[in-house]
Design a protein around this motif. Sequence first.
Motif, PDB file in Angstrom:
ATOM      1  N   PHE A  30     -72.755   9.641  29.423  1.00 55.13           N
ATOM      2  CA  PHE A  30     -72.246  10.291  30.623  1.00 55.13           C
ATOM      3  C   PHE A  30     -70.748  10.507  30.428  1.00 55.13           C
ATOM      4  CE2 PHE A  30     -75.836   7.682  32.164  1.00 55.13           C
ATOM      5  CZ  PHE A  30     -76.635   8.689  32.681  1.00 55.13           C
ATOM      6  N   PRO A  31     -70.286  11.720  30.663  1.00 49.95           N
ATOM      7  CA  PRO A  31     -68.873  11.990  30.382  1.00 49.95           C
ATOM      8  C   PRO A  31     -67.937  11.497  31.492  1.00 49.95           C
ATOM      9  CG  PRO A  31     -69.956  13.988  31.160  1.00 49.95           C
ATOM     10  CD  PRO A  31     -71.029  12.931  31.071  1.00 49.95           C
ATOM     11  N   PHE A  32     -66.703  11.348  31.133  1.00 56.15           N
ATOM     12  CA  PHE A  32     -65.643  11.035  32.094  1.00 56.15           C
ATOM     13  C   PHE A  32     -65.692  12.058  33.233  1.00 56.15           C
ATOM     14  CE2 PHE A  32     -61.301  11.898  33.552  1.00 56.15           C
ATOM     15  CZ  PHE A  32     -60.878  10.623  33.904  1.00 56.15           C
ATOM     16  N   GLY A  33     -65.513  11.574  34.427  1.00 51.32           N
ATOM     17  CA  GLY A  33     -65.454  12.470  35.588  1.00 51.32           C
ATOM     18  C   GLY A  33     -66.812  12.816  36.172  1.00 51.32           C
ATOM     19  N   PHE A  34     -67.891  12.359  35.502  1.00 52.84           N
ATOM     20  CA  PHE A  34     -69.244  12.751  35.918  1.00 52.84           C
ATOM     21  C   PHE A  34     -69.745  11.929  37.102  1.00 52.84           C
ATOM     22  CE2 PHE A  34     -73.852  11.965  35.561  1.00 52.84           C
ATOM     23  CZ  PHE A  34     -74.337  13.259  35.636  1.00 52.84           C
TER      24      PHE A  34
ATOM     25  N   GLY B 242     -63.592  22.015  37.460  1.00 51.86           N
ATOM     26  CA  GLY B 242     -65.006  21.697  37.625  1.00 51.86           C
ATOM     27  C   GLY B 242     -65.225  20.284  38.110  1.00 51.86           C
ATOM     28  N   GLY B 243     -66.475  19.865  38.054  1.00 51.94           N
ATOM     29  CA  GLY B 243     -66.851  18.584  38.633  1.00 51.94           C
ATOM     30  C   GLY B 243     -66.875  17.430  37.649  1.00 51.94           C
ATOM     31  N   ASP B 244     -66.547  17.671  36.377  1.00 45.42           N
ATOM     32  CA  ASP B 244     -66.406  16.573  35.415  1.00 45.42           C
ATOM     33  C   ASP B 244     -65.657  17.089  34.192  1.00 45.42           C
ATOM     34  OD1 ASP B 244     -68.269  17.644  33.471  1.00 45.42           O
ATOM     35  OD2 ASP B 244     -69.886  16.996  34.802  1.00 45.42           O
TER      36      ASP B 244
END
Length: 742
Positions: free
Chosen positions: A614-618, A725-727
């Motif tokens: 899962f990426p940072f910001g997700f 964006g969101g992530d």
Amino acid sequence: MSAVSCAKSKQQHSANYDLVVSQLLAQMTISEKIGQMSQVNGAEGSIPDDFAAAIRDGKIGSVINEVDVTTVNELQRIATKESRLGIPLLIGRDVIHGFKTIFPIPLGQAASWSPDVIEQGARIAALEASTVGINWTFAPMIDISRDPRWGRIAESLGEDPYLCSTLGTAMVKGFQGNKLNELGSIASCAKHFAGYGASESGRDYHTVNIPENELRNVYLPPFKAAAEAGVATFMAAFSDLNGVPASGNKWLMNDILRDEWDYNGLLVSDWDSIKQLSTHGFTEDDKQAALMAIDAGIDMEMASPTYRDHSESLIAEGKIDIAHIDQMVARILTLKYQLGLFENPYTCAEQLPNIVNEQHLNSAKDAAIKSCVLLQNHNNTLPLSTANINSLAVIGPLADDGYEQLGTWVFDGEEQHSQTCLQAIKKHVGDDVLVNYAKALDNTRTDNIEQINDAVALAAKSDVAVLFVGEEAILSGEAHCRSNIDLPGKQQYLIDELAKTGTPIIAVIMAGRPLTLAKVIEKVDSILYAWHPGSMGGPAIADLLFGNAVPSGKLPVTFPRTVGQIPLYYAQKHGGRPVSDDSYVHMNDIPMRAPQTSLGMSASHLDTHFTPQFPFGFGLSYSKFSYTDLELSAAEINFNQTLTITCQLTNIGDVASDEIAQLYIRDLVGSVTRPVKELKRFKRVHLLAGESKQVSFELCAQDLTFYDRDMKLNAEPGKFQLWVGGDSNASLCADFHLLANN
Ligand code: NOJ
């Protein structure tokens, strides 16, 4: 103990104490000065005779870990009424994520991406800690943390310099309030200066090597931001930095902190870290350790007695200049004046709000709600509706454990104030849904699987299973590092067995770090990552499970697929042979006896995908968002102009929800290679179902600066990319140029 009288409230007074401090210094003996530089451990609600005598003799400047208010007041009375110069004490304590009302662990709070949440949490912690006379906390911990094996990642605000700087300064503000001398304000401490989060292989206290350029661009910015925000104190790290332990690192403490940043607050060592200079093999003995630490400018020694034992002879031998000592003591006295302790050193709990009051609990609940991150939600399994289910299995070692949900670094939090998930779920569903509870495993680490069959049977006969797994609080935090960050014990086995039932499974994971979840995501429908959510974790999670609240947290740190990927962070460098979907090769795709060049020849592992789990910001929501219409106010800006970036953010789902809009940039060409993405701004935006709002951000040349090869902070003209964006995988993208300064 003698009675004390408390003034109604602390008085406002002038911010400049130079004159009073120098007048006081002029009256002090060398021994009294050294006394101010010593912090000693409290005696747990008692004041042994030798302790009282040391205070009376001016040999102690600060006490750590005394939380009995009567004792604290008596210590202050002895210091101010019975010592020759009447200098009050600093009373220090680790108030890290709440005092009695416990908020989510700092890493969890960081997942809220909300400076307001963080500030409010720190404010409440300060108010509650003030009730027992604490006037100094050792938080925020703003060590950039990119290694989830490191137990102290739990105490951190994550991997990113900008996020950490923004949230760290919010925490400072919360602890310190508008003024340090206001009732309920306490001094905060930026720690651990510096680089501690990069300890090799995530082993606590271990050696740290960070090239100066990376140190300045990644690890120091949160500290600089805290200094600029007026943090009252700094703490030196335990670790060495490029071969020089922080507590004897004059370059770090003097050249950077004092000279470059012009920071004039109090600098304290970590626990025994001056004595440990010899353990590091940096000094020969305690005396040399004291000399190096004083020379570096560490004003106060925590715990170990090297200053007390050796400073006077070091001064007498001419190795330390008394003017240098005076500067150090002046910083300590200044803080005592700033805190208003000379006017009123005493504490009257009655003047402060009650601890664990309803408002504090509500704030802790709000923080826990905003900190939870929804990582997966197949088939919209969440939110649950009592109208659609008749029975619910609540399973797992962390479902009903008011102690473990508090997390690490909870010295003063009490289980009795916790509301657990099981309690909250039962309360929420009332008689509408049958709740079947099974602990399944005694704790997260046990290998004993005796109870698992019963738990599986319960899940099989329930409409949905909510599983509470993760790590106990003690598996993260100081000195609690792990080399394997899978779910410990037999929890994966439990999940595998539950999955066989076919009952939809929601995993609520409580942990002090990112865990590797590759085997979990295959077996469960939904994952809500709750970190250690604190006192109100239960009601917060119940609200999220049943849709009374909507998940909005975003990851403040990258989740790796496997421990071998560490360190893995979004702001990595591009490298000369970056990996992409086109170049990536998994080892199973390589023919036997393939020639060397048949491989992708790019920076990746053969046995795991190059992307994180899962990426940072997700973080998901129960709604969905679209980002469109990205517009820039200009295609080019010069060094004096501001770039305004706007986009349309629309809630395209059918529930109202917060979304955290994120702005990243990339400096495409730099004299020092730049990260592939850097977070520069973010905003938490509330949108009703179907609602659309314009979101705007501003950037100027200052936001594009980085330390170059000569360690100069510069923005370099040229082309930049920008994403909203969101992530951190945001794809809505535009370019702009920074023009050269003529
Ligand atoms: C050691 C820890 O490293 C530090 O963070 C803490 O504030 C001190 N001990 C005091 O407890």
